[in-house]
Write a protein that holds these residues in place. Structure first.
Motif, short mmCIF file in Angstrom:
data_model
loop_
_atom_site.label_atom_id
_atom_site.label_comp_id
_atom_site.label_asym_id
_atom_site.label_seq_id
_atom_site.Cartn_x
_atom_site.Cartn_y
_atom_site.Cartn_z
N MET A 145 0.84 -1.20 0.00
CA MET A 145 0.00 0.00 0.00
C MET A 145 0.87 1.25 0.00
N SER A 146 0.39 2.28 -0.65
CA SER A 146 1.17 3.51 -0.75
C SER A 146 0.91 4.47 0.40
N ALA A 147 -0.20 4.28 1.15
CA ALA A 147 -0.53 5.20 2.23
C ALA A 147 0.46 5.05 3.38
N ALA A 148 0.64 6.12 4.12
CA ALA A 148 1.49 6.09 5.31
C ALA A 148 0.67 5.64 6.51
N ASN A 149 1.36 5.04 7.45
CA ASN A 149 0.72 4.64 8.70
C ASN A 149 1.11 5.62 9.78
N ARG A 150 0.16 6.47 10.18
CA ARG A 150 0.41 7.39 11.28
C ARG A 150 0.25 6.63 12.60
N ARG A 151 1.18 6.90 13.51
CA ARG A 151 1.17 6.24 14.82
C ARG A 151 1.42 7.29 15.89
N ILE A 152 0.65 7.21 16.97
CA ILE A 152 0.92 8.07 18.12
C ILE A 152 1.54 7.20 19.20
N VAL A 153 2.79 7.54 19.55
CA VAL A 153 3.55 6.74 20.51
C VAL A 153 3.74 7.53 21.79
N LEU A 154 4.09 6.82 22.85
CA LEU A 154 4.41 7.46 24.12
C LEU A 154 5.82 8.03 24.03
N ALA A 155 5.94 9.35 24.11
CA ALA A 155 7.25 10.01 23.97
C ALA A 155 8.00 10.07 25.29
N SER A 156 7.27 10.24 26.40
CA SER A 156 7.89 10.29 27.72
C SER A 156 6.82 10.02 28.77
N ARG A 157 7.25 9.62 29.94
CA ARG A 157 6.30 9.31 31.01
C ARG A 157 5.97 10.58 31.79
N HIS A 203 4.92 13.01 34.84
CA HIS A 203 5.00 13.10 36.30
C HIS A 203 3.88 14.04 36.72
N GLY A 204 2.75 13.48 37.12
CA GLY A 204 1.56 14.29 37.35
C GLY A 204 0.67 14.26 36.12
N GLU A 205 0.06 15.39 35.83
CA GLU A 205 -0.91 15.44 34.74
C GLU A 205 -0.19 15.33 33.39
N PRO A 206 -0.67 14.45 32.50
CA PRO A 206 -0.07 14.36 31.17
C PRO A 206 -0.45 15.55 30.31
N SER A 207 0.36 15.79 29.29
CA SER A 207 0.09 16.84 28.32
C SER A 207 0.33 16.26 26.93
N PRO A 208 -0.08 16.96 25.88
CA PRO A 208 0.18 16.46 24.53
C PRO A 208 1.67 16.25 24.25
N ALA A 209 2.55 16.94 25.00
CA ALA A 209 3.99 16.78 24.79
C ALA A 209 4.49 15.39 25.17
N HIS A 210 3.68 14.62 25.91
CA HIS A 210 4.09 13.27 26.27
C HIS A 210 3.80 12.25 25.17
N PHE A 211 3.25 12.72 24.07
CA PHE A 211 2.95 11.86 22.92
C PHE A 211 3.74 12.36 21.71
N ARG A 212 3.94 11.48 20.74
CA ARG A 212 4.62 11.87 19.50
C ARG A 212 3.93 11.20 18.31
N LEU A 213 3.66 11.99 17.28
CA LEU A 213 3.06 11.48 16.05
C LEU A 213 4.17 11.09 15.09
N GLU A 214 4.15 9.84 14.65
CA GLU A 214 5.14 9.32 13.71
C GLU A 214 4.44 8.81 12.46
N GLU A 215 5.19 8.69 11.39
CA GLU A 215 4.67 8.09 10.17
C GLU A 215 5.61 6.99 9.72
N GLY A 216 5.02 5.88 9.28
CA GLY A 216 5.80 4.77 8.77
C GLY A 216 5.07 4.10 7.63
N ARG A 217 5.62 3.01 7.16
CA ARG A 217 5.00 2.27 6.07
C ARG A 217 3.86 1.41 6.60
#
Length: 338
Positions: free
Chosen positions: A1-13, A15-29
């Motif tokens: 397939m030619s489409a990319a696979n977007r993945r949201i991964v855990l970027a860091s743990r 300490h207290g309330e999570p924020s969007p900065a604790h996640f990372r959007l990646e693209e792969g095959r």
């Protein structure tokens, strides 16, 4: 397939309330299925409070998400390609594909969904894990009897809203605790709760005592903290407390200041012979066929209702999840992915 696979991964743990900065959007095959595998394309992703626990490395009932791994989550997915004899391209299934566009599966744990029987998103809410949590926790642990008073915290959410409606169907009084007048009005005016209380009000303990003049026989715990402190003095002898969640404490980094309340709790358990039981939904896996049959029937007959809060776009999942932990959603939170 030619489409990319977007993945949201855990970027860091967090300490207290999570924020969007604790996640990372990646693209792969996009992966290709091998023999005995299917390629799933995510259509809808469920966001649930338990995911906060998976972001932590602390020991729990389930393995934590590792740094760099895709965030876990239930999905409604379409079979995009198949080398599995039991699944055809185009079928819709309930899966655990996580926060990504595509995932491979060997077929284990997949549940076919019939869009003609119910909207497919219900498999993530009222006819899915949250619904089964409400059904099993209330009926297996809470065991409400006609005329008893059932109180449920986070009552406008997908678990709490069904707990109150089932309590009513079983002949009990249902008192919900939620955040804000809009949610409280929804509980009484649309779902038929006998009373609804705003946990942000200045006198929750007094409001609760007035709403429960005969005390509380079943308290379905989703929140903990100040809500439980208001409930505890009102629990009747032999009251049952299914402990489903403690969302008020999920972001705590240390114990709250103040006196140790453990002796008060333990004395209450002893003298009033209280039954408190923590549970995870799959402790009652054998009840799933009964749950699907009974709650599915109530839904078709209009005897139970539900509400969904749908966010568009996988890239918006981190912001939506942070809002979920703050109580910003109204109904079952679902991300429309594709």
């Amino acid at each position: 397939m030619s489409a990319a696979n977007r993945r949201i991964v855990l970027a860091s743990r967090p300490h207290g309330e999570p924020s969007p900065a604790h996640f990372r959007l990646e693209e792969g095959r996009v992966p290709s299925p091998g023999p005995g595998e299917v390629l799933l394309r995510t259509r809808y992703l469920s966001l649930d409070p338990y995911m906060r626990g998976r972001m932590s490395a602390a020991k729990s009932y389930a393995k934590p998400v590792e740094i760099g791994e895709v965030m876990v989550g239930a999905t409604v997915s379409e079979v995009a390609a198949s080398q599995h004899p039991e699944f055809r391209v185009g079928e819709t299934v309930l899966a655990s594909a996580g926060w990504q566009d595509y995932a491979l599966s060997n077929g284990a744990g997949l549940r076919r969904l019939d869009p003609e029987a119910a909207p497919v998103t219900t498999a993530l809410g009222i006819l899915g894990m949250p619904g089964m949590t409400a059904y099993t926790g209330l009926l297996q642990i809470g065991r409400p009897k006609p005329g008893e008073t059932v109180v449920v915290a986070a009552a406008a959410g997908p678990v709490g809203s069904l707990v109150g409606q089932i309590a009513r169907l079983k002949g009990a009084r249902a008192v919900g605790i939620a955040g804000g007048p809009e949610k409280c009005a929804y509980l009484t005016q649309e779902l038929g709760f006998d009373a609804a209380l705003d946990h942000r009000a200045s006198d929750l303990a007094g409001d609760l005592a007035r709403a429960c003049p005969q005390g509380i026989d079943v308290y379905f715990e989703n929140v903990g903290g100040a809500v439980f402190e208001a409930v505890l003095p009102l629990l009747n002898d032999f009251a049952r407390v299914p402990v489903c969640g403690l969302v008020s404490g999920y972001n705590l980094t240390e114990l709250p200041e103040g006196p140790d309340r453990t002796p008060l709790l333990m004395r209450s358990i002893l003298t009033r012979r209280l039954h408190l039981q923590g549970f995870i939904v799959w402790d009652f896996a054998e009840c799933e066929p009964d749950f699907i049959r009974e709650v599915g029937g109530w839904l078709r007959e209009g005897r139970v209702r539900h509400r969904e809060d749908i966010v568009d776009g996988l890239e918006n999942a981190p912001d939506a999840f942070v809002g979920l932990l703050r109580g910003a959603n109204f109904g079952k939170l679902v991300v429309k992915v594709g």
